[in-house]
Design an enzyme around this catalytic site. Structure first.
Site, PDB file in Angstrom:
ATOM      1  N   CYS A  42     -10.996  -3.720  -4.911  1.00 32.02           N
ATOM      2  CA  CYS A  42     -10.712  -2.511  -4.450  1.00 32.02           C
ATOM      3  C   CYS A  42     -12.052  -1.872  -3.919  1.00 32.02           C
ATOM      4  O   CYS A  42     -12.283  -1.394  -2.958  1.00 32.02           O
ATOM      5  CB  CYS A  42      -9.950  -1.392  -5.183  1.00 32.02           C
ATOM      6  N   CYS A  47      -9.930  -1.285  -0.844  1.00 27.45           N
ATOM      7  CA  CYS A  47      -9.857   0.068  -0.429  1.00 27.45           C
ATOM      8  C   CYS A  47     -10.964   0.988  -0.086  1.00 27.45           C
ATOM      9  O   CYS A  47     -11.028   1.653   0.809  1.00 27.45           O
ATOM     10  CB  CYS A  47      -9.170   0.870  -1.869  1.00 27.45           C
ATOM     11  N   LYS A  50     -12.901  -0.357   3.043  1.00 25.68           N
ATOM     12  CA  LYS A  50     -12.074  -0.137   4.091  1.00 25.68           C
ATOM     13  C   LYS A  50     -11.930   1.199   4.601  1.00 25.68           C
ATOM     14  O   LYS A  50     -11.880   1.446   5.673  1.00 25.68           O
ATOM     15  CB  LYS A  50     -10.524  -0.816   3.723  1.00 25.68           C
ATOM     16  N   TYR A 176       0.184  -3.489   5.338  1.00 24.92           N
ATOM     17  CA  TYR A 176      -0.902  -2.576   5.100  1.00 24.92           C
ATOM     18  C   TYR A 176      -2.198  -3.087   5.720  1.00 24.92           C
ATOM     19  O   TYR A 176      -2.822  -2.365   6.412  1.00 24.92           O
ATOM     20  CB  TYR A 176      -1.157  -2.711   3.575  1.00 24.92           C
ATOM     21  N   GLU A 180      -4.257  -1.494   9.006  1.00 32.43           N
ATOM     22  CA  GLU A 180      -5.396  -0.723   8.939  1.00 32.43           C
ATOM     23  C   GLU A 180      -6.462  -1.293   9.580  1.00 32.43           C
ATOM     24  O   GLU A 180      -7.083  -0.856  10.361  1.00 32.43           O
ATOM     25  CB  GLU A 180      -5.577  -0.794   7.472  1.00 32.43           C
ATOM     26  N   HIS A 434      -0.688  28.456   6.053  1.00 34.24           N
ATOM     27  CA  HIS A 434      -0.765  28.355   7.696  1.00 34.24           C
ATOM     28  C   HIS A 434      -2.243  28.683   8.240  1.00 34.24           C
ATOM     29  O   HIS A 434      -2.824  29.417   7.691  1.00 34.24           O
ATOM     30  CB  HIS A 434       0.018  29.453   8.291  1.00 34.24           C
ATOM     31  N   GLU A 439       2.559  22.464   5.640  1.00 34.27           N
ATOM     32  CA  GLU A 439       3.535  23.749   5.779  1.00 34.27           C
ATOM     33  C   GLU A 439       4.929  23.190   6.153  1.00 34.27           C
ATOM     34  O   GLU A 439       5.884  23.859   5.771  1.00 34.27           O
ATOM     35  CB  GLU A 439       3.013  25.091   6.425  1.00 34.27           C
TER      36      GLU A 439
HETATM   37  P1  NDP Z   1       1.622  -7.106   2.971  1.00 33.25           P
HETATM   38  O1  NDP Z   1       2.591  -7.765   1.931  1.00 33.25           O
HETATM   39  O2  NDP Z   1       1.749  -5.626   3.161  1.00 33.25           O
HETATM   40  O3  NDP Z   1       1.938  -7.678   4.636  1.00 33.25           O
HETATM   41  C1  NDP Z   1       1.965  -8.864   4.932  1.00 33.25           C
HETATM   42  C2  NDP Z   1       2.204  -8.863   6.185  1.00 33.25           C
HETATM   43  O4  NDP Z   1       2.053 -10.410   6.726  1.00 33.25           O
HETATM   44  C3  NDP Z   1       3.734  -8.689   6.507  1.00 33.25           C
HETATM   45  O5  NDP Z   1       3.966  -7.970   7.765  1.00 33.25           O
HETATM   46  C4  NDP Z   1       4.480 -10.098   6.544  1.00 33.25           C
HETATM   47  O6  NDP Z   1       5.634 -10.024   7.263  1.00 33.25           O
HETATM   48  C5  NDP Z   1       3.301 -10.811   7.303  1.00 33.25           C
HETATM   49  N1  NDP Z   1       3.323 -12.181   6.905  1.00 33.25           N
HETATM   50  C6  NDP Z   1       3.483 -12.913   5.739  1.00 33.25           C
HETATM   51  N2  NDP Z   1       3.470 -14.133   5.786  1.00 33.25           N
HETATM   52  C7  NDP Z   1       3.209 -14.562   7.316  1.00 33.25           C
HETATM   53  C8  NDP Z   1       2.998 -15.626   7.921  1.00 33.25           C
HETATM   54  N3  NDP Z   1       3.238 -16.829   7.394  1.00 33.25           N
HETATM   55  N4  NDP Z   1       3.028 -15.605   9.244  1.00 33.25           N
HETATM   56  C9  NDP Z   1       2.885 -14.338   9.880  1.00 33.25           C
HETATM   57  N5  NDP Z   1       3.036 -13.059   9.193  1.00 33.25           N
HETATM   58  C10 NDP Z   1       2.971 -13.200   7.876  1.00 33.25           C
HETATM   59  O7  NDP Z   1       0.183  -7.586   2.495  1.00 33.25           O
HETATM   60  P2  NDP Z   1      -1.233  -7.367   3.081  1.00 33.25           P
HETATM   61  O8  NDP Z   1      -1.952  -8.720   3.302  1.00 33.25           O
HETATM   62  O9  NDP Z   1      -1.275  -6.176   4.259  1.00 33.25           O
HETATM   63  O10 NDP Z   1      -1.935  -6.468   1.769  1.00 33.25           O
HETATM   64  C11 NDP Z   1      -1.718  -7.014   0.516  1.00 33.25           C
HETATM   65  C12 NDP Z   1      -1.279  -5.985  -0.570  1.00 33.25           C
HETATM   66  O11 NDP Z   1      -2.368  -5.316  -0.773  1.00 33.25           O
HETATM   67  C13 NDP Z   1      -0.184  -4.893  -0.014  1.00 33.25           C
HETATM   68  O12 NDP Z   1       0.998  -5.342  -0.615  1.00 33.25           O
HETATM   69  C14 NDP Z   1      -0.525  -3.870  -0.721  1.00 33.25           C
HETATM   70  O13 NDP Z   1      -0.208  -3.638  -2.178  1.00 33.25           O
HETATM   71  C15 NDP Z   1      -2.269  -3.918  -0.961  1.00 33.25           C
HETATM   72  N6  NDP Z   1      -2.803  -3.026   0.028  1.00 33.25           N
HETATM   73  C16 NDP Z   1      -2.804  -1.708  -0.073  1.00 33.25           C
HETATM   74  C17 NDP Z   1      -3.329  -0.927   0.668  1.00 33.25           C
HETATM   75  C18 NDP Z   1      -3.378   0.622   0.548  1.00 33.25           C
HETATM   76  O14 NDP Z   1      -3.102   1.087  -0.286  1.00 33.25           O
HETATM   77  N7  NDP Z   1      -3.562   1.387   1.570  1.00 33.25           N
HETATM   78  C19 NDP Z   1      -4.242  -1.344   1.717  1.00 33.25           C
HETATM   79  C20 NDP Z   1      -4.361  -2.793   1.655  1.00 33.25           C
HETATM   80  C21 NDP Z   1      -3.745  -3.523   0.825  1.00 33.25           C
HETATM   81  P3  NDP Z   1       7.043  -9.685   6.821  1.00 33.25           P
HETATM   82  O15 NDP Z   1       7.024  -8.261   6.840  1.00 33.25           O
HETATM   83  O16 NDP Z   1       7.945 -10.508   7.786  1.00 33.25           O
HETATM   84  O17 NDP Z   1       7.197 -10.378   5.554  1.00 33.25           O
END
Ligand code: NDP
Length: 457
Positions: A42, A47, A50, A176, A180, A434, A439
């Site tokens: 993080c 976080c 980012k 996520y 982002e 407001h 709101e």
């Molecule tokens: P996520 O699990 O959120 O998303 C992974 C994405 O990659 C999904 O869209 C998934 O598709 C896709 N994917 C997975 N495997 C493949 C593949 N082989 N080929 C193509 N696409 C693929 O993971 P992130 O990496 O974005 O983030 C990891 C974790 O970190 C999050 O789950 C979250 O918990 C945490 N995080 C939180 C943040 C916040 O609070 N703002 C910011 C960043 C990270 P599909 O939907 O089809 O599975």
């Protein structure tokens, strides 16, 4: 047996540091090992940097919007190295703060990779220590699919240290991190293509949030493509040629994967210590964060429960209070608010409409889309979304979803309301502030009727 430490924490991220400090505060003799930098994903490469990048990125629109408010802004230019240097300075500062906090709490630090020799012996930096209890808090790391040429792609880890920004970047994934970073790169002036393998980004979020945000990203000019993925990456000129699932190719300056993360559990001696892992390599824990080895617990992303920093902190704190503070409590994973720092941002707490329909007999939906007040003058074509989901039987608000500026800030407060089991009547009895976007959440009175029901009326 005399142990060197009452608790040995492996991993100095959010969860591990919190547990170490609180346990030490309860009088335990605590050690912590960290192989990289203090603060964890993080603080070091998640976080915090980012969000600094999101701020940097959003200035692009702010400069444009200022004109309608009477400002003459000379053509702005952006210097990536300045941002990276300033961000690194802040991360160094935070790394130092984490070290000071640990030292101030009397926690002994060991810089190096820790390995379990057995269930009560930790080896780190060439030394071996006996520990009565061990806490695994080693977090996770980016996962990338095994496709030809994947070694040419970067993950979010490298995105924080690029030497220069490419003219065009391709971001793979729809979660996520991908959403982002697509927004960050777009705001910083790159042309961005985002490839998502299914029909809509942010799987698991409320469908209205997903479609609303997807449409906003497209409007902003992100080339967001659905049902699209990469099958191969090969260097080509200054950049890369991507082969896509439909057989087409895409030339790009850089390809970044945001395709999920995996728990850091490899080669740590966990199996030797009797710690069970699941099929994804995550440490299996019970409600008290206890593993299959009774004196070993685990918190944070390494357990793959709810992978968010504040959740790791909650788990680490609850562990330390339970085991060393004489005040047993389980981390509560219900109604955890979350945000996606997309542009516009997403804030969400509670059930999605789809989940609520499965759990409750009748639900009422209140939703509103509108242009944020700021854009009445700027003219920017950006819409916000506010949505409340109410269990009709109890009148309890069971879900709240916001897309728009400050969504995360708004939903943090609504998270408290949901924890208090607030009803829609109590939302209605709350006076709005407001003029704000928030709101809207206390002034929506008309239930949303699905179009098919409207047609039948
Ligand atoms: P996520 O699990 O959120 O998303 C992974 C994405 O990659 C999904 O869209 C998934 O598709 C896709 N994917 C997975 N495997 C493949 C593949 N082989 N080929 C193509 N696409 C693929 O993971 P992130 O990496 O974005 O983030 C990891 C974790 O970190 C999050 O789950 C979250 O918990 C945490 N995080 C939180 C943040 C916040 O609070 N703002 C910011 C960043 C990270 P599909 O939907 O089809 O599975």
């Amino acid at each position: 047996m005399a142990y060197d430490f009452d608790l040995f924490v492996i991993g100095a991220g959010s969860g591990g540091v919190r547990a170490a400090r609180i346990a030490a505060g309860h009088g335990a003799r605590v050690a912590i090992a960290e192989e990289y930098r203090y603060g964890g994903t993080c603080v070091i490469r998640g976080c915090v940097p980012k969000k600094l990048f999101v701020y940097a990125s959003h200035f692009a629109e702010d400069f444009e919007d200022a004109a309608a408010y009477g400002w003459t802004v000379p053509r702005p230019s952006f210097d990536w190295p300045t941002l990276v240097t300033n961000k690194d300075r802040e991360i160094d500062r935070l790394n130092g703060i984490y070290i000071k906090l640990l030292e101030g709490a009397g926690v002994r630090r060991f810089d190096g990779r820790a390995v379990l020799r057995d269930g009560q012996t930790v080896e780190v930096a060439g030394q071996t220590f006996g520990a009565e209890r061990i806490l695994i808090a080693t977090g996770g790391a980016p996962s990338m699919p095994e496709i030809p040429g994947i070694e040419h792609a970067i993950s979010s880890n490298e995105a924080f240290h690029l030497e220069h920004l490419p003219e065009h970047i391709t971001v793979v994934g729809g979660g996520y991190i991908a959403v982002e970073f697509a927004g960050i790169f777009h705001g910083l002036g790159c042309r961005v293509t985002q490839l998502y393998r299914r029909d809509q980004i942010l799987r698991g979020f409320d469908w209205d949030v997903r479609t609303h945000l997807g449409a906003e990203l497209l409007k902003k000019g992100i080339d967001l493509r659905f049902e699209a993925n990469v099958t191969a990456v090969e260097p080509r000129g200054d950049g890369y040629r991507l082969t896509l699932t439909d057989g087409a190719s895409l030339d790009t300056g850089l390809v970044m994967y945001g395709t999920g993360r995996h728990p850091n559990t490899a080669d740590m001696g966990l199996e030797r210590a009797g710690v069970e892992l699941d099929e994804n390599g995550a440490v299996v824990v019970d409600d008290w964060s206890q593993t299959s080895a009774g004196n070993i617990h685990a918190v944070g992303d390494v357990t793959n429960r709810v992978n968010l920093t504040p959740v790791a902190i909650m788990e680490g704190h609850a562990y330390a209070d339970t085991v060393f503070g004489g005040t047993p409590r389980r981390p509560d994973h219900r109604d955890v608010p979350a945000a996606v720092f997309s542009q516009p941002g997403v804030g969400t707490v509670g059930l999605t409409e789809q989940e609520a329909r499965q759990r409750h007999d009748v639900i009422d939906i209140y939703k509103s889309t509108f242009r944020p007040m700021k854009h009445t003058l700027s003219g920017r074509d950006e819409q916000s979304l506010m949505k409340l989901i109410v269990d009709a039987a109890t009148d309890r608000v069971v879900g709240c979803h916001v897309v728009g500026p400050d969504a995360a800030e708004i939903v943090q407060g609504i998270g408290i309301a949901l924890k208090c089991n607030a009803t829609k009547a109590q939302f209605d009895a709350t006076v709005g502030i407001h003029p704000t976007a928030a709101e809207e959440l206390v002034t929506m009175r008309t239930k949303w009727t699905p179009p098919e029901a409207q047609a039948a009326e």
